[in-house]
Design a protein around this motif. Structure first.
Motif, PDB file in Angstrom:
ATOM      1  N   LYS A 108      -0.770  14.032   0.126  1.00 19.77           N
ATOM      2  CA  LYS A 108      -0.954  12.783   0.877  1.00 19.77           C
ATOM      3  C   LYS A 108       0.046  11.712   0.442  1.00 19.77           C
ATOM      4  O   LYS A 108       0.708  11.092   1.277  1.00 19.77           O
ATOM      5  CB  LYS A 108      -2.398  12.262   0.700  1.00 19.77           C
ATOM      6  CG  LYS A 108      -3.463  13.260   1.122  1.00 19.77           C
ATOM      7  CD  LYS A 108      -4.867  12.713   0.940  1.00 19.77           C
ATOM      8  CE  LYS A 108      -5.256  12.397  -0.495  1.00 19.77           C
ATOM      9  NZ  LYS A 108      -5.279  13.557  -1.405  1.00 19.77           N
ATOM     10  N   SER A 109       0.141  11.489  -0.879  1.00 14.56           N
ATOM     11  CA  SER A 109       1.061  10.443  -1.362  1.00 14.56           C
ATOM     12  C   SER A 109       2.516  10.846  -1.120  1.00 14.56           C
ATOM     13  O   SER A 109       3.357  10.000  -0.822  1.00 14.56           O
ATOM     14  CB  SER A 109       0.839  10.177  -2.856  1.00 14.56           C
ATOM     15  OG  SER A 109      -0.455   9.660  -3.066  1.00 14.56           O
ATOM     16  N   THR A 110       2.801  12.119  -1.227  1.00 15.15           N
ATOM     17  CA  THR A 110       4.163  12.599  -0.946  1.00 15.15           C
ATOM     18  C   THR A 110       4.515  12.302   0.513  1.00 15.15           C
ATOM     19  O   THR A 110       5.603  11.793   0.810  1.00 15.15           O
ATOM     20  CB  THR A 110       4.251  14.123  -1.213  1.00 15.15           C
ATOM     21  OG1 THR A 110       3.758  14.386  -2.525  1.00 15.15           O
ATOM     22  CG2 THR A 110       5.668  14.627  -1.081  1.00 15.15           C
ATOM     23  N   PHE A 130       1.488   1.230  -2.729  1.00 14.38           N
ATOM     24  CA  PHE A 130       1.309   2.455  -3.523  1.00 14.38           C
ATOM     25  C   PHE A 130      -0.139   2.682  -3.915  1.00 14.38           C
ATOM     26  O   PHE A 130      -0.949   1.756  -3.939  1.00 14.38           O
ATOM     27  CB  PHE A 130       2.084   2.366  -4.834  1.00 14.38           C
ATOM     28  CG  PHE A 130       3.555   2.273  -4.701  1.00 14.38           C
ATOM     29  CD1 PHE A 130       4.197   2.454  -3.491  1.00 14.38           C
ATOM     30  CD2 PHE A 130       4.329   1.989  -5.824  1.00 14.38           C
ATOM     31  CE1 PHE A 130       5.567   2.359  -3.391  1.00 14.38           C
ATOM     32  CE2 PHE A 130       5.698   1.894  -5.739  1.00 14.38           C
ATOM     33  CZ  PHE A 130       6.317   2.076  -4.528  1.00 14.38           C
ATOM     34  N   GLN A 131      -0.389   3.902  -4.323  1.00 12.59           N
ATOM     35  CA  GLN A 131      -1.703   4.270  -4.846  1.00 12.59           C
ATOM     36  C   GLN A 131      -1.992   3.473  -6.128  1.00 12.59           C
ATOM     37  O   GLN A 131      -3.125   3.089  -6.365  1.00 12.59           O
ATOM     38  CB  GLN A 131      -1.705   5.774  -5.135  1.00 12.59           C
ATOM     39  CG  GLN A 131      -3.040   6.340  -5.496  1.00 12.59           C
ATOM     40  CD  GLN A 131      -3.041   7.859  -5.425  1.00 12.59           C
ATOM     41  OE1 GLN A 131      -1.996   8.500  -5.274  1.00 12.59           O
ATOM     42  NE2 GLN A 131      -4.214   8.444  -5.544  1.00 12.59           N
ATOM     43  N   PHE A 132      -0.987   3.252  -6.949  1.00  7.66           N
ATOM     44  CA  PHE A 132      -1.180   2.475  -8.181  1.00  7.66           C
ATOM     45  C   PHE A 132      -0.280   1.252  -8.093  1.00  7.66           C
ATOM     46  O   PHE A 132       0.841   1.264  -8.590  1.00  7.66           O
ATOM     47  CB  PHE A 132      -0.839   3.326  -9.409  1.00  7.66           C
ATOM     48  CG  PHE A 132      -1.641   4.587  -9.457  1.00  7.66           C
ATOM     49  CD1 PHE A 132      -2.988   4.559  -9.768  1.00  7.66           C
ATOM     50  CD2 PHE A 132      -1.053   5.810  -9.155  1.00  7.66           C
ATOM     51  CE1 PHE A 132      -3.745   5.722  -9.781  1.00  7.66           C
ATOM     52  CE2 PHE A 132      -1.800   6.979  -9.168  1.00  7.66           C
ATOM     53  CZ  PHE A 132      -3.149   6.942  -9.484  1.00  7.66           C
ATOM     54  N   LEU A 173      -0.831   2.453   3.521  1.00  2.74           N
ATOM     55  CA  LEU A 173      -1.680   2.089   2.390  1.00  2.74           C
ATOM     56  C   LEU A 173      -2.223   3.349   1.736  1.00  2.74           C
ATOM     57  O   LEU A 173      -2.900   4.150   2.385  1.00  2.74           O
ATOM     58  CB  LEU A 173      -2.862   1.256   2.895  1.00  2.74           C
ATOM     59  CG  LEU A 173      -2.503  -0.007   3.673  1.00  2.74           C
ATOM     60  CD1 LEU A 173      -3.575  -0.337   4.709  1.00  2.74           C
ATOM     61  CD2 LEU A 173      -2.323  -1.170   2.711  1.00  2.74           C
ATOM     62  N   ASP A 174      -1.919   3.509   0.448  1.00  2.00           N
ATOM     63  CA  ASP A 174      -2.376   4.717  -0.260  1.00  2.00           C
ATOM     64  C   ASP A 174      -3.629   4.377  -1.063  1.00  2.00           C
ATOM     65  O   ASP A 174      -3.539   3.756  -2.121  1.00  2.00           O
ATOM     66  CB  ASP A 174      -1.248   5.230  -1.160  1.00  2.00           C
ATOM     67  CG  ASP A 174      -1.444   6.692  -1.545  1.00  2.00           C
ATOM     68  OD1 ASP A 174      -2.574   7.201  -1.395  1.00  2.00           O
ATOM     69  OD2 ASP A 174      -0.458   7.307  -1.997  1.00  2.00           O
ATOM     70  N   GLU A 175      -4.780   4.743  -0.565  1.00  3.07           N
ATOM     71  CA  GLU A 175      -6.081   4.472  -1.183  1.00  3.07           C
ATOM     72  C   GLU A 175      -6.247   3.019  -1.632  1.00  3.07           C
ATOM     73  O   GLU A 175      -6.526   2.744  -2.795  1.00  3.07           O
ATOM     74  CB  GLU A 175      -6.292   5.397  -2.377  1.00  3.07           C
ATOM     75  CG  GLU A 175      -6.341   6.851  -1.952  1.00  3.07           C
ATOM     76  CD  GLU A 175      -6.927   7.739  -3.017  1.00  3.07           C
ATOM     77  OE1 GLU A 175      -8.037   7.425  -3.479  1.00  3.07           O
ATOM     78  OE2 GLU A 175      -6.267   8.711  -3.387  1.00  3.07           O
TER      79      GLU A 175
HETATM   80 MG    MG Z   1      -2.109  10.485  -3.916  1.00  6.93          MG
END
Ligand code: MG
Ligand code: ATP
Length: 281
Positions: free
Chosen positions: A46-48, A91-93, A169-171
């Motif tokens: 997913k993030s990729t 990003f996720q983070f 938007l990643d999580e």
């Molecule tokens: Mg991810």
């Protein structure tokens, strides 16, 4: 202009012992101004996939059409500023995305970078601090003094401040309390309704049911389904086979043995109306 992925693959660290296929021949098209969710197991890609929308990662193979640009393995970094004006990624983070000394400067960075004056950018930043639900006095703090949830809101404010056409938007709402979660999801839903595309990675199937027009389901770097939430969750066996969660309303309905449902309810509103129908019979 629709977003189009054609035969897109991505390989991490090619030719090294750590070589890993991140995306495996992805094909899809999404229309403008939709709310898209991306779901799938941890490590499914997913993030990729998300990092390809603004060319933070470029495909090892294949072509991406997005925001009037074409991204290929040969695309040069110097051509990407225009793309990133239109396509933003949180990003996720997000702590890795913050870097200025104060929250206000951090949020103002994006608008300044894309042509707003210092004064306009600061004004926008102050407005978005409020809109993402942060207290005004946070403006002069260091972003690194904040909680994870607050940092995420700062990163989101920094992106919304310059109004990208496509918001990725990643999580973004993971780990927020229920009220903050809903507030944030409503903010994204409103942004989409104003005429933007929102692409959201989530593990929360209630959000998928409530907000998504379309769902992309990832597994081992492959896109295994592209459909509406109704279609994805209609086949409960398929969902189980792929170790995906179900919306809570759907799980609840499955426990009501003597009830007959016209269709599998996905949201609390649908569940309530189906239960009322059954009680009337
Ligand atoms: Mg991810
Ligand atoms: N920098 C990297 N180098 C090598 N492999 C990577 C790298 N980043 C991710 N991977 C691998 O690529 C695959 C897909 O990772 P990705 O981060 O896209 O998954 P994800 O679906 O976002 O997972 P999660 O739900 O945990 O966030 C995983 O097997 C992961 O280990």
């Amino acid at each position: 202009m629709p977003i189009k992925f054609k035969d897109v693959s991505y390989v991490y660290s090619p030719g090294s012992p750590l070589e890993k296929l991140g995306l495996d021949n992805i094909n899809f098209e999404i229309q403008d101004h939709k709310f898209i969710t991306i779901i799938g197991h941890t490590g499914s890609g997913k993030s990729t996939l998300m990092q390809h929308f603004n060319a933070l990662l470029k495909p090892t193979k294949g072509t991406i059409k997005i925001a009037n640009m074409e991204i290929t393995p040969e695309t040069k970094n110097k051509n990407l500023k225009e793309l990133r004006r239109h396509v933003s990624l949180v990003f996720q983070f997000p702590e890795s995305q913050l870097f200025e000394d104060t929250v206000i400067d951090d949020i103002a960075f994006g608008p300044k970078n894309f042509g707003y004056s210092e004064e306009e950018a600061k004004k926008l930043a102050a407005k978005w601090i409020e809109k993402v639900g942060l207290p005004a006095e946070i403006a002069s703090k260091s972003p690194f003094e904040l909680s994870g949830g607050q940092m995420r809101r700062v990163a989101i404010a920094g992106v919304l401040a310059y109004q990208p056409d496509i918001l990725c938007l990643d999580e973004p709402a993971a780990g927020l309390d229920p009220r903050a979660h809903e507030q944030m999801m409503n903010l994204f839903a409103e942004y989409q309704k104003e005429g933007h595309t929102v692409i959201l990675v989530t593990h929360n199937m209630d959000d998928v049911a409530k907000y998504a027009d379309d769902v992309l389901v990832m597994e081992h770097g492959k896109l295994i389904k592209h459909a509406t939430p109704k279609e994805v969750f209609a086949d409960r066996n398929w969902v189980k086979q792929h170790y995906l969660d179900e919306p809570r309303a759907s799980l609840f309905a499955s426990e009501l043995e003597n009830f007959e449902f016209d269709e599998n309810p996905l949201t609390m509103d649908e569940l309530v109306s189906e239960i009322k129908n059954n009680l009337r019979k």
